[in-house]
Design a protein around this motif. Sequence first.
Motif, PDB file in Angstrom:
ATOM      1  N   GLN A   9       0.830  -1.208   0.000  1.00  0.00           N
ATOM      2  CA  GLN A   9       0.000   0.000   0.000  1.00  0.00           C
ATOM      3  C   GLN A   9       0.860   1.251   0.000  1.00  0.00           C
ATOM      4  OE1 GLN A   9      -2.501  -0.667   3.413  1.00  0.00           O
ATOM      5  NE2 GLN A   9      -3.534  -2.407   2.434  1.00  0.00           N
ATOM      6  N   THR A  10       1.976   1.217   0.730  1.00  0.00           N
ATOM      7  CA  THR A  10       2.902   2.351   0.719  1.00  0.00           C
ATOM      8  C   THR A  10       3.489   2.550  -0.668  1.00  0.00           C
ATOM      9  OG1 THR A  10       3.478   2.029   3.046  1.00  0.00           O
ATOM     10  CG2 THR A  10       5.034   3.283   1.706  1.00  0.00           C
ATOM     11  N   ALA A  11       3.841   1.444  -1.311  1.00  0.00           N
ATOM     12  CA  ALA A  11       4.423   1.523  -2.651  1.00  0.00           C
ATOM     13  C   ALA A  11       3.458   2.158  -3.641  1.00  0.00           C
ATOM     14  CB  ALA A  11       4.817   0.126  -3.130  1.00  0.00           C
ATOM     15  N   ILE A  12       2.191   1.787  -3.580  1.00  0.00           N
ATOM     16  CA  ILE A  12       1.246   2.322  -4.558  1.00  0.00           C
ATOM     17  C   ILE A  12       0.892   3.774  -4.239  1.00  0.00           C
ATOM     18  CG2 ILE A  12      -0.929   1.602  -3.444  1.00  0.00           C
ATOM     19  CD1 ILE A  12      -1.916   0.778  -6.214  1.00  0.00           C
ATOM     20  N   ARG A  13       0.822   4.130  -2.964  1.00  0.00           N
ATOM     21  CA  ARG A  13       0.525   5.518  -2.607  1.00  0.00           C
ATOM     22  C   ARG A  13       1.637   6.457  -3.064  1.00  0.00           C
ATOM     23  NH1 ARG A  13      -1.256   3.485   2.428  1.00  0.00           N
ATOM     24  NH2 ARG A  13       0.762   4.060   3.333  1.00  0.00           N
ATOM     25  N   GLN A  14       2.882   6.023  -2.922  1.00  0.00           N
ATOM     26  CA  GLN A  14       4.006   6.882  -3.270  1.00  0.00           C
ATOM     27  C   GLN A  14       4.391   6.778  -4.736  1.00  0.00           C
ATOM     28  OE1 GLN A  14       7.289   6.377  -0.544  1.00  0.00           O
ATOM     29  NE2 GLN A  14       5.969   6.427   1.245  1.00  0.00           N
ATOM     30  N   GLY A  15       4.076   5.658  -5.356  1.00  0.00           N
ATOM     31  CA  GLY A  15       4.484   5.449  -6.749  1.00  0.00           C
ATOM     32  C   GLY A  15       3.457   5.893  -7.766  1.00  0.00           C
ATOM     33  N   SER A  16       2.159   5.821  -7.443  1.00  0.00           N
ATOM     34  CA  SER A  16       1.115   6.210  -8.391  1.00  0.00           C
ATOM     35  C   SER A  16      -0.119   6.683  -7.638  1.00  0.00           C
ATOM     36  CB  SER A  16       0.754   5.035  -9.315  1.00  0.00           C
ATOM     37  OG  SER A  16      -0.307   5.384 -10.178  1.00  0.00           O
ATOM     38  N   LYS A  17      -0.216   7.977  -7.444  1.00  0.00           N
ATOM     39  CA  LYS A  17      -1.359   8.525  -6.707  1.00  0.00           C
ATOM     40  C   LYS A  17      -2.662   8.279  -7.458  1.00  0.00           C
ATOM     41  CE  LYS A  17       1.376  12.087  -4.400  1.00  0.00           C
ATOM     42  NZ  LYS A  17       1.617  13.533  -4.215  1.00  0.00           N
ATOM     43  N   LEU A  37       0.834  -6.926  -6.441  1.00  0.00           N
ATOM     44  CA  LEU A  37       1.382  -7.032  -7.790  1.00  0.00           C
ATOM     45  C   LEU A  37       1.997  -5.709  -8.208  1.00  0.00           C
ATOM     46  CD1 LEU A  37       1.806  -8.610 -10.425  1.00  0.00           C
ATOM     47  CD2 LEU A  37      -0.454  -7.805 -11.160  1.00  0.00           C
ATOM     48  N   TYR A  38       1.309  -4.604  -7.911  1.00  0.00           N
ATOM     49  CA  TYR A  38       1.858  -3.291  -8.251  1.00  0.00           C
ATOM     50  C   TYR A  38       3.205  -3.083  -7.571  1.00  0.00           C
ATOM     51  CZ  TYR A  38       2.691   1.685  -8.488  1.00  0.00           C
ATOM     52  OH  TYR A  38       3.290   2.906  -8.714  1.00  0.00           O
ATOM     53  N   ALA A  39       3.326  -3.469  -6.302  1.00  0.00           N
ATOM     54  CA  ALA A  39       4.576  -3.267  -5.562  1.00  0.00           C
ATOM     55  C   ALA A  39       5.731  -3.992  -6.242  1.00  0.00           C
ATOM     56  CB  ALA A  39       4.422  -3.746  -4.119  1.00  0.00           C
ATOM     57  N   TRP A  40       5.473  -5.205  -6.747  1.00  0.00           N
ATOM     58  CA  TRP A  40       6.522  -5.934  -7.456  1.00  0.00           C
ATOM     59  C   TRP A  40       6.886  -5.239  -8.766  1.00  0.00           C
ATOM     60  CZ3 TRP A  40       6.118  -8.797 -12.185  1.00  0.00           C
ATOM     61  CH2 TRP A  40       7.298  -9.476 -12.529  1.00  0.00           C
ATOM     62  N   CYS A  41       5.883  -4.820  -9.524  1.00  0.00           N
ATOM     63  CA  CYS A  41       6.142  -4.119 -10.791  1.00  0.00           C
ATOM     64  C   CYS A  41       6.952  -2.848 -10.537  1.00  0.00           C
ATOM     65  CB  CYS A  41       4.831  -3.764 -11.482  1.00  0.00           C
ATOM     66  SG  CYS A  41       3.819  -5.167 -11.998  1.00  0.00           S
ATOM     67  N   ARG A  42       6.553  -2.098  -9.514  1.00  0.00           N
ATOM     68  CA  ARG A  42       7.239  -0.843  -9.179  1.00  0.00           C
ATOM     69  C   ARG A  42       8.681  -1.104  -8.773  1.00  0.00           C
ATOM     70  NH1 ARG A  42       6.445   3.721 -10.805  1.00  0.00           N
ATOM     71  NH2 ARG A  42       8.577   3.251 -11.450  1.00  0.00           N
ATOM     72  N   TYR A  43       8.880  -2.156  -7.967  1.00  0.00           N
ATOM     73  CA  TYR A  43      10.226  -2.498  -7.500  1.00  0.00           C
ATOM     74  C   TYR A  43      11.127  -2.832  -8.685  1.00  0.00           C
ATOM     75  CZ  TYR A  43      14.034  -5.057  -5.261  1.00  0.00           C
ATOM     76  OH  TYR A  43      15.277  -5.486  -4.868  1.00  0.00           O
ATOM     77  N   CYS A  44      10.638  -3.671  -9.611  1.00  0.00           N
ATOM     78  CA  CYS A  44      11.445  -4.060 -10.762  1.00  0.00           C
ATOM     79  C   CYS A  44      11.796  -2.855 -11.629  1.00  0.00           C
ATOM     80  CB  CYS A  44      10.709  -5.107 -11.595  1.00  0.00           C
ATOM     81  SG  CYS A  44      10.494  -6.699 -10.759  1.00  0.00           S
ATOM     82  N   ASP A  45      10.817  -2.005 -11.861  1.00  0.00           N
ATOM     83  CA  ASP A  45      11.050  -0.796 -12.654  1.00  0.00           C
ATOM     84  C   ASP A  45      12.106   0.084 -11.986  1.00  0.00           C
ATOM     85  OD1 ASP A  45      10.739   0.986 -14.728  1.00  0.00           O
ATOM     86  OD2 ASP A  45       8.867   1.831 -13.999  1.00  0.00           O
ATOM     87  N   ASP A  49      15.820   1.340 -13.368  1.00  0.00           N
ATOM     88  CA  ASP A  49      16.023   2.775 -13.585  1.00  0.00           C
ATOM     89  C   ASP A  49      16.883   3.440 -12.514  1.00  0.00           C
ATOM     90  OD1 ASP A  49      14.574   2.736 -15.890  1.00  0.00           O
ATOM     91  OD2 ASP A  49      12.738   3.538 -15.029  1.00  0.00           O
ATOM     92  N   GLY A  50      17.200   2.701 -11.430  1.00  0.00           N
ATOM     93  CA  GLY A  50      17.948   3.327 -10.350  1.00  0.00           C
ATOM     94  C   GLY A  50      17.130   4.376  -9.631  1.00  0.00           C
ATOM     95  N   GLN A  51      15.819   4.105  -9.471  1.00  0.00           N
ATOM     96  CA  GLN A  51      14.921   5.054  -8.825  1.00  0.00           C
ATOM     97  C   GLN A  51      14.407   4.485  -7.504  1.00  0.00           C
ATOM     98  OE1 GLN A  51      11.996   5.611 -12.055  1.00  0.00           O
ATOM     99  NE2 GLN A  51      12.852   7.642 -12.380  1.00  0.00           N
ATOM    100  N   THR A  52      13.664   5.321  -6.784  1.00  0.00           N
ATOM    101  CA  THR A  52      12.953   4.893  -5.592  1.00  0.00           C
ATOM    102  C   THR A  52      11.498   5.280  -5.756  1.00  0.00           C
ATOM    103  OG1 THR A  52      14.909   5.198  -4.201  1.00  0.00           O
ATOM    104  CG2 THR A  52      12.766   5.057  -3.088  1.00  0.00           C
TER     105      THR A  52
END
Length: 311
Positions: A9-17, A37-45, A49-52
């Motif tokens: 939930q933290t990943a999706i709130r911070q990665g895609s409002k 699933l979103y958290a995994w996709c975000r992590y891989c991306d 890309d060397g992002q957070t």
Amino acid sequence: MQDLAAYSQTAIRQGSKSFAKAAMLFDPETRDSVTMLYAWCRYCDDVIDGQTLGHGQQELGIEEKRARLRMLQDETDRICDGQPSAIPAFAALAQVVQRHGIERRYLFELLEGFGLDAEEARFRTLDDTLHYCYHVAGVVGVMMARIMGARDREVILRAADLGIAFQLTNIARDVIEDMQVGRCYLPEQWLERSGIRREDMHLPEHHAALHALACELVELAEQYYASARIGMAQLPWRCAWAIASALLIYRDIGLRVRAAQPAAWHGRMQVPGKSKLAHVCRGWFVATAAVARRRRPPTVSRAGLWTKADA
């Protein structure tokens, strides 16, 4: 290990409002799976890309990106083989795979898309761009649809169409931002048609022409959004409401790109909070109407839309 639902939930709130707002509408079980699933996709991306959480950018060489991609592939293989992972994003993925039987091919299709970024691929034709859109977003739509219980091929194809529409919108919004880090997802044939050399994209004299090309992508995305509206009719009602809301919010980004004056087209177009709330309310009506016509023949054909060869 930290609570995986909270982590996701933290990943999706911070990665895609935008998607976080729509995800609130799912029933709790579906919401947990979608956010994991979103958290995994975000992590891989982010790893590639060397992002957070989609922010910041490290300068990474191609060899470093390839090494990172191999790590992601190896860890994904472990999950597919039923082995545990100490990485929260992969532990979350394991739960999703176990609950919903997500096929290995879809996971690796997404990684193939990240591989295109790792290799700094160039996109000569529109088909090249659409191939990329499928692999970084369309296949996510497929996996999301699987989580929501979709199994019919036509529904799966239209779920991929929604992901492709989202990515086309992203590309249209981020042309300038991508250009600043050496990336271009516009078809090079389009650039040539407009008299723009890729190495000259940064010149102010091309700004208006680049905006016109971004608007072409927005118009193309409209066809994929229209197809996706048909597919959502086959989803459970709460899922249809969440997807309709996400569609309306993301589509609004593209419409704002199209409406912007070229001179003011820079930075990320954002949908204000009040507008997002309005789209969520409108999504209720869109989903209700879609589900009501569930048994009627589709009113929008997919003819002419890009489709993965072995889909």
